[in-house]
Design a protein around this motif. Structure first.
Motif, PDB file in Angstrom:
ATOM      1  N   ILE A 294       0.837  -1.207   0.000  1.00 56.96           N
ATOM      2  CA  ILE A 294       0.000   0.000   0.000  1.00 56.96           C
ATOM      3  C   ILE A 294       0.868   1.252   0.000  1.00 56.96           C
ATOM      4  O   ILE A 294       0.608   2.210  -0.748  1.00 56.96           O
ATOM      5  N   ALA A 295       1.914   1.268   0.838  1.00 53.58           N
ATOM      6  CA  ALA A 295       2.808   2.434   0.901  1.00 53.58           C
ATOM      7  C   ALA A 295       3.500   2.658  -0.430  1.00 53.58           C
ATOM      8  O   ALA A 295       3.671   3.810  -0.868  1.00 53.58           O
ATOM      9  N   CYS A 296       3.899   1.585  -1.092  1.00 55.13           N
ATOM     10  CA  CYS A 296       4.571   1.718  -2.387  1.00 55.13           C
ATOM     11  C   CYS A 296       3.621   2.278  -3.447  1.00 55.13           C
ATOM     12  O   CYS A 296       4.027   3.093  -4.290  1.00 55.13           O
ATOM     13  N   ASP A 297       2.363   1.861  -3.413  1.00 58.12           N
ATOM     14  CA  ASP A 297       1.377   2.419  -4.347  1.00 58.12           C
ATOM     15  C   ASP A 297       1.173   3.910  -4.101  1.00 58.12           C
ATOM     16  O   ASP A 297       1.061   4.699  -5.055  1.00 58.12           O
ATOM     17  N   LEU A 298       1.131   4.313  -2.823  1.00 64.06           N
ATOM     18  CA  LEU A 298       0.996   5.732  -2.507  1.00 64.06           C
ATOM     19  C   LEU A 298       2.218   6.508  -2.975  1.00 64.06           C
ATOM     20  O   LEU A 298       2.098   7.644  -3.458  1.00 64.06           O
ATOM     21  N   LEU A 299       3.388   5.938  -2.839  1.00 66.89           N
ATOM     22  CA  LEU A 299       4.615   6.582  -3.311  1.00 66.89           C
ATOM     23  C   LEU A 299       4.558   6.815  -4.818  1.00 66.89           C
ATOM     24  O   LEU A 299       4.909   7.899  -5.303  1.00 66.89           O
ATOM     25  N   ARG A 300       4.101   5.823  -5.561  1.00 66.09           N
ATOM     26  CA  ARG A 300       4.022   5.952  -7.020  1.00 66.09           C
ATOM     27  C   ARG A 300       3.013   7.032  -7.406  1.00 66.09           C
ATOM     28  O   ARG A 300       3.287   7.862  -8.291  1.00 66.09           O
ATOM     29  N   ARG A 301       1.838   7.024  -6.766  1.00 61.69           N
ATOM     30  CA  ARG A 301       0.760   7.931  -7.151  1.00 61.69           C
ATOM     31  C   ARG A 301       1.040   9.376  -6.757  1.00 61.69           C
ATOM     32  O   ARG A 301       0.728  10.305  -7.513  1.00 61.69           O
ATOM     33  N   HIS A 302       1.622   9.576  -5.575  1.00 58.98           N
ATOM     34  CA  HIS A 302       1.729  10.930  -5.034  1.00 58.98           C
ATOM     35  C   HIS A 302       3.145  11.504  -5.091  1.00 58.98           C
ATOM     36  O   HIS A 302       3.316  12.719  -5.000  1.00 58.98           O
ATOM     37  N   ASP A 303       4.145  10.656  -5.198  1.00 52.68           N
ATOM     38  CA  ASP A 303       5.530  11.140  -5.247  1.00 52.68           C
ATOM     39  C   ASP A 303       6.161  10.895  -6.610  1.00 52.68           C
ATOM     40  O   ASP A 303       7.268  11.365  -6.869  1.00 52.68           O
ATOM     41  N   GLY A 304       5.477  10.136  -7.453  1.00 55.79           N
ATOM     42  CA  GLY A 304       5.985   9.871  -8.794  1.00 55.79           C
ATOM     43  C   GLY A 304       7.281   9.088  -8.814  1.00 55.79           C
ATOM     44  O   GLY A 304       8.087   9.248  -9.737  1.00 55.79           O
ATOM     45  N   ARG A 305       7.481   8.223  -7.821  1.00 56.20           N
ATOM     46  CA  ARG A 305       8.732   7.475  -7.724  1.00 56.20           C
ATOM     47  C   ARG A 305       8.442   5.993  -7.575  1.00 56.20           C
ATOM     48  O   ARG A 305       7.391   5.592  -7.070  1.00 56.20           O
ATOM     49  N   GLU A 306       9.423   5.198  -7.966  1.00 53.10           N
ATOM     50  CA  GLU A 306       9.340   3.758  -7.782  1.00 53.10           C
ATOM     51  C   GLU A 306      10.040   3.367  -6.486  1.00 53.10           C
ATOM     52  O   GLU A 306      11.084   3.941  -6.140  1.00 53.10           O
ATOM     53  N   PRO A 307       9.497   2.402  -5.752  1.00 50.74           N
ATOM     54  CA  PRO A 307      10.133   1.994  -4.491  1.00 50.74           C
ATOM     55  C   PRO A 307      11.577   1.557  -4.657  1.00 50.74           C
ATOM     56  O   PRO A 307      12.401   1.738  -3.754  1.00 50.74           O
ATOM     57  N   GLY A 308      11.897   0.980  -5.823  1.00 44.04           N
ATOM     58  CA  GLY A 308      13.258   0.528  -6.066  1.00 44.04           C
ATOM     59  C   GLY A 308      14.288   1.639  -6.050  1.00 44.04           C
ATOM     60  O   GLY A 308      15.492   1.380  -5.932  1.00 44.04           O
ATOM     61  N   GLU A 309      13.840   2.900  -6.159  1.00 44.32           N
ATOM     62  CA  GLU A 309      14.770   4.022  -6.131  1.00 44.32           C
ATOM     63  C   GLU A 309      15.340   4.259  -4.738  1.00 44.32           C
ATOM     64  O   GLU A 309      16.395   4.888  -4.595  1.00 44.32           O
ATOM     65  N   LEU A 310      14.657   3.772  -3.708  1.00 44.36           N
ATOM     66  CA  LEU A 310      15.152   4.008  -2.353  1.00 44.36           C
ATOM     67  C   LEU A 310      15.305   2.734  -1.520  1.00 44.36           C
ATOM     68  O   LEU A 310      15.937   2.772  -0.465  1.00 44.36           O
ATOM     69  N   LEU A 311      14.777   1.623  -2.007  1.00 42.86           N
ATOM     70  CA  LEU A 311      14.880   0.374  -1.261  1.00 42.86           C
ATOM     71  C   LEU A 311      15.920  -0.541  -1.872  1.00 42.86           C
ATOM     72  O   LEU A 311      16.141  -0.530  -3.085  1.00 42.86           O
ATOM     73  N   ALA A 312      16.532  -1.348  -1.027  1.00 42.45           N
ATOM     74  CA  ALA A 312      17.459  -2.362  -1.514  1.00 42.45           C
ATOM     75  C   ALA A 312      16.682  -3.429  -2.282  1.00 42.45           C
ATOM     76  O   ALA A 312      15.493  -3.659  -2.004  1.00 42.45           O
TER      77      ALA A 312
END
Length: 400
Positions: A294-312
């Motif tokens: 859910i947090a990753c979906d919110l990151l994509r929708r509202h921050d325009g970023r992919e989780p892989g940009e900050l997660l290992a």
């Protein structure tokens, strides 16, 4: 291949709500359980408490009602998780017994993180802090024997030594000297993000615990010692929270919180010997996998970023509760006389440090010194739990 939480499906959020029977967990045995099981419980209580507090602050700063509703749904489940975890602690344990376990967490959790932290500046921050929590353990252990006539060995086993660290009276510093430099969110190792969040959360829980339980004692020396160390824990929270880059967005922080919960539940599941507790870790991990999605979906929708940009790409090696005796002794030999100045560390008692010491102590010995004097009067010496081998009496060292 390691464990990548982004590749695993968790329990759907609408199936995570538990009824009272399911939340009524059986506590661990305070006398027969593994001391590190209790440490893992205390750690995850702090992690869940931080998740709830962060989620609340996010909701209070978020204008989007749909996002606030999503946060509320996750937050309620996190609150159930916190209750289940914290209620694993034995009801028979006294406040002081639990306090000693809290300080064992601080020593061995921070010690492990310091040993595995890739950034030298962050590593120094953890090394500095662990020597102070090590001394808190020593002071509370002596209070425990005075008030309850029991030895801290009954809590920590033979896993963590009890001896003087950097004397507690020297932990009181001008607040400006508790603020560190943050890591750079654009360059930090993903493991550094997890370490900073983990230790900040654990210290924050310790601070809150002492603030609430300290006044419950009738003995004046106990009330005074809790008051003193609670103020130092406030300093420690400042010390550790300032390591986190304040430029991280709310969405970015949300993802890091959920990823860290997956990391810790996975780590503790791998090493937990108590089957009942291990079942809780497994259930919560499967819940957190969905929270992370859910947090990753919110990151994509509202921050325009992919989780892989900050997660290992996968979770780091598991965080392990284990002995840190040799490591801590090495710090005692090399860093006992450190204090802070600005965002750095020095060995000299500089003017601002001395001025604050005079103000806070008011020309008298603080409770952390008086509790030791009382113990010496009552028992003819100090309580210690040491491994075999020589060690200098660091409590007798004075700052130059």
């Amino acid at each position: 291949m390691g464990f990548n939480p982004l590749e695993h499906q968790g329990i759907p959020l609408d199936r995570q709500l538990r009824n009272w029977r399911e939340l009524d967990v059986e506590p661990v045995d305070p006398d027969r359980g593994d001391p590190y099981t209790r440490c893992r419980i205390i750690t995850m209580n702090g992690i869940e408490a931080e998740a709830i507090l962060f989620n609340r602050q996010f909701a209070r700063h978020c204008p989007d009602p749909d996002v606030r509703q999503e946060l509320a749904r996750v937050r309620y489940v996190e609150a159930q998780q916190q209750k289940a975890v914290n209620w694993l602690l034995p009801g028979l344990a006294s406040v002081l017994e639990t306090t000693i376990a809290y300080e064992q967490v601080a020593v061995d959790l921070t010690g492990w993180v310091a040993r595995h932290e890739p950034d030298p500046y962050l590593r120094q921050a953890y090394e500095f802090g662990v020597l102070e929590d090590f001394d808190h353990l020593y002071r509370y252990a002596n209070l425990y024997e005075m008030i309850e006539h029991r030895k801290a060995e009954s809590v920590v086993g033979q896993l963590t030594e009890v001896m003087p660290g950097r004397p507690t009276k020297f932990h009181h510093r001008d607040p400006v000297d508790n603020v560190r430099e943050p890591y750079d969110r654009t360059a930090a190792d993903p493991l550094s993000r997890l370490h900073a969040l983990t230790i900040m959360s654990a210290e924050q829980q310790t601070m809150n615990f002492y603030m609430n339980v300290g006044p419950q004692y009738m003995e004046p020396i106990a009330r005074q010692l809790y008051q003193e160390i609670a103020l130092i824990e406030e300093e420690h929270v400042t010390h550790y929270e300032s390591l986190v880059d304040p430029g991280e967005t709310w969405w970015e922080q949300l993802v890091t919180h959920e990823y860290n919960e997956c990391y810790l539940y996975h780590s503790f599941l791998e090493q937990e010997p108590d089957a009942k507790v291990r079942a809780v870790w497994e259930l919560h991990l499967n819940m957190e996998l969905e929270h992370l999605r859910i947090a990753c979906d919110l990151l994509r929708r509202h921050d325009g970023r992919e989780p892989g940009e900050l997660l290992a790409p996968e979770l780091p090696n598991v965080l392990t509760f284990e002995e840190n005796k040799r490591f801590v002794r090495g710090l005692l030999d090399t860093q006992i006389d450190l204090t802070t100045l600005g965002t750095g560390y020095v060995r000299d008692a500089h003017e601002r440090f001395q001025r604050f010491q005079e103000l806070i102590h008011g020309g008298e010995e603080p409770p952390s010194e008086r509790v030791m004097a009382r113990h010496r009067e009552q028992f003819g010496g100090e309580y210690r739990l040491e491994s075999e081998g020589p060690h200098p009496d660091v409590a007798s060292r004075e700052r130059n």
